[in-house]
Design a protein around this motif. Structure first.
Motif, mmCIF file in Angstrom:
data_model
loop_
_atom_site.group_PDB
_atom_site.id
_atom_site.type_symbol
_atom_site.label_atom_id
_atom_site.label_comp_id
_atom_site.label_asym_id
_atom_site.label_seq_id
_atom_site.Cartn_x
_atom_site.Cartn_y
_atom_site.Cartn_z
ATOM 1 N N LYS A 1 1.058 -1.110 -0.166
ATOM 2 C CA LYS A 1 -0.073 -0.011 0.239
ATOM 3 C C LYS A 1 0.849 1.035 -0.052
ATOM 4 O O LYS A 1 1.804 1.382 0.977
ATOM 5 N N VAL A 2 0.796 2.200 -0.979
ATOM 6 C CA VAL A 2 1.680 3.210 -1.190
ATOM 7 C C VAL A 2 0.898 4.586 -1.524
ATOM 8 O O VAL A 2 -0.188 4.285 -1.808
ATOM 9 N N ILE A 3 1.240 5.612 -1.221
ATOM 10 C CA ILE A 3 0.542 6.899 -1.401
ATOM 11 C C ILE A 3 0.746 7.494 -2.611
ATOM 12 O O ILE A 3 -0.146 8.472 -3.126
ATOM 13 N N GLU A 4 1.556 7.191 -3.557
ATOM 14 C CA GLU A 4 1.646 7.441 -5.015
ATOM 15 C C GLU A 4 0.397 7.057 -5.690
ATOM 16 O O GLU A 4 0.014 5.920 -5.725
ATOM 17 N N PRO A 5 -0.146 8.067 -6.469
ATOM 18 C CA PRO A 5 -1.511 7.455 -7.383
ATOM 19 C C PRO A 5 -0.927 6.814 -8.360
ATOM 20 O O PRO A 5 0.251 6.859 -8.917
ATOM 21 N N VAL A 6 -1.785 6.108 -8.969
ATOM 22 C CA VAL A 6 -1.574 5.002 -10.111
ATOM 23 C C VAL A 6 -0.816 5.838 -11.267
ATOM 24 O O VAL A 6 -0.077 5.422 -11.897
ATOM 25 N N HIS A 7 -1.440 6.961 -11.584
ATOM 26 C CA HIS A 7 -0.825 7.560 -12.648
ATOM 27 C C HIS A 7 0.611 8.005 -12.655
ATOM 28 O O HIS A 7 1.446 8.159 -13.695
ATOM 29 N N VAL A 8 1.131 8.264 -11.278
ATOM 30 C CA VAL A 8 2.278 8.680 -11.194
ATOM 31 C C VAL A 8 3.283 7.403 -11.263
ATOM 32 O O VAL A 8 4.225 7.442 -11.838
ATOM 33 N N ILE A 9 2.728 6.340 -10.917
ATOM 34 C CA ILE A 9 3.447 5.178 -10.884
ATOM 35 C C ILE A 9 3.612 4.738 -12.332
ATOM 36 O O ILE A 9 4.641 4.293 -12.867
ATOM 37 N N PHE A 10 2.556 4.730 -13.323
ATOM 38 C CA PHE A 10 2.880 4.645 -14.731
ATOM 39 C C PHE A 10 3.576 5.520 -15.299
ATOM 40 O O PHE A 10 4.419 5.232 -16.215
ATOM 41 N N THR A 11 3.764 6.853 -14.783
ATOM 42 C CA THR A 11 4.691 7.749 -15.528
ATOM 43 C C THR A 11 6.062 7.235 -15.173
ATOM 44 O O THR A 11 7.161 7.221 -16.206
ATOM 45 N N MET A 12 6.411 6.843 -13.894
ATOM 46 C CA MET A 12 7.635 6.349 -13.505
ATOM 47 C C MET A 12 8.270 5.155 -14.388
ATOM 48 O O MET A 12 9.137 5.352 -14.878
ATOM 49 N N LEU A 13 7.019 4.370 -14.779
ATOM 50 C CA LEU A 13 7.477 3.048 -15.386
ATOM 51 C C LEU A 13 7.676 3.475 -16.878
ATOM 52 O O LEU A 13 8.517 2.891 -17.519
ATOM 53 N N GLU A 14 7.165 4.357 -17.188
ATOM 54 C CA GLU A 14 7.421 4.818 -18.731
ATOM 55 C C GLU A 14 8.750 5.476 -19.017
ATOM 56 O O GLU A 14 9.285 5.141 -19.867
ATOM 57 N N GLU A 15 8.887 6.323 -17.918
ATOM 58 C CA GLU A 15 10.436 7.122 -17.751
ATOM 59 C C GLU A 15 11.497 5.861 -18.064
ATOM 60 O O GLU A 15 12.587 6.257 -18.591
ATOM 61 N N LEU A 16 11.159 4.876 -17.186
ATOM 62 C CA LEU A 16 12.292 3.925 -17.138
ATOM 63 C C LEU A 16 12.500 3.023 -18.361
ATOM 64 O O LEU A 16 13.666 2.664 -18.551
ATOM 65 N N ASN A 17 11.330 3.182 -19.341
ATOM 66 C CA ASN A 17 11.532 2.413 -20.430
ATOM 67 C C ASN A 17 11.969 3.355 -21.722
ATOM 68 O O ASN A 17 12.116 2.574 -22.694
ATOM 69 N N GLN A 18 12.203 4.472 -21.658
ATOM 70 C CA GLN A 18 12.682 5.392 -22.709
ATOM 71 C C GLN A 18 14.246 5.261 -22.608
ATOM 72 O O GLN A 18 15.107 5.088 -22.080
#
Length: 74
Positions: free
Chosen positions: A57-74
């Protein structure tokens, strides 16, 4: 190369690192009210394929986590 994202634990606000290759699910939980009081804060659950504990259980919203994942794949 193993990639991790840095998230904040809802319970004690400590930092946790999640291996992105082991993420099995991500979903939002809404705030739960009982008798006009907040019983459970809104949060995000990040589950891993390596544990069957329901997820972190984390405080970051889903859209922020997806943004982090997208930045890792660039």
């Amino acid at each position: 190369m193993t990639k991790f994202i840095k998230l904040t634990n809802l319970k004690d606000k400590t930092i946790i690192y999640i291996n992105v290759d082991c993420i099995g699910h991500i979903y939002a939980e809404k705030e739960k009210l009982a008798y006009g009081q907040v019983e459970k804060e809104a949060h995000t659950v990040v589950g891993t394929t390596t544990h069957n504990n329901g997820g972190f259980k984390v405080i970051e919203p889903v859209h922020v986590i997806f943004t982090m994942l997208e930045e890792l794949n660039q």
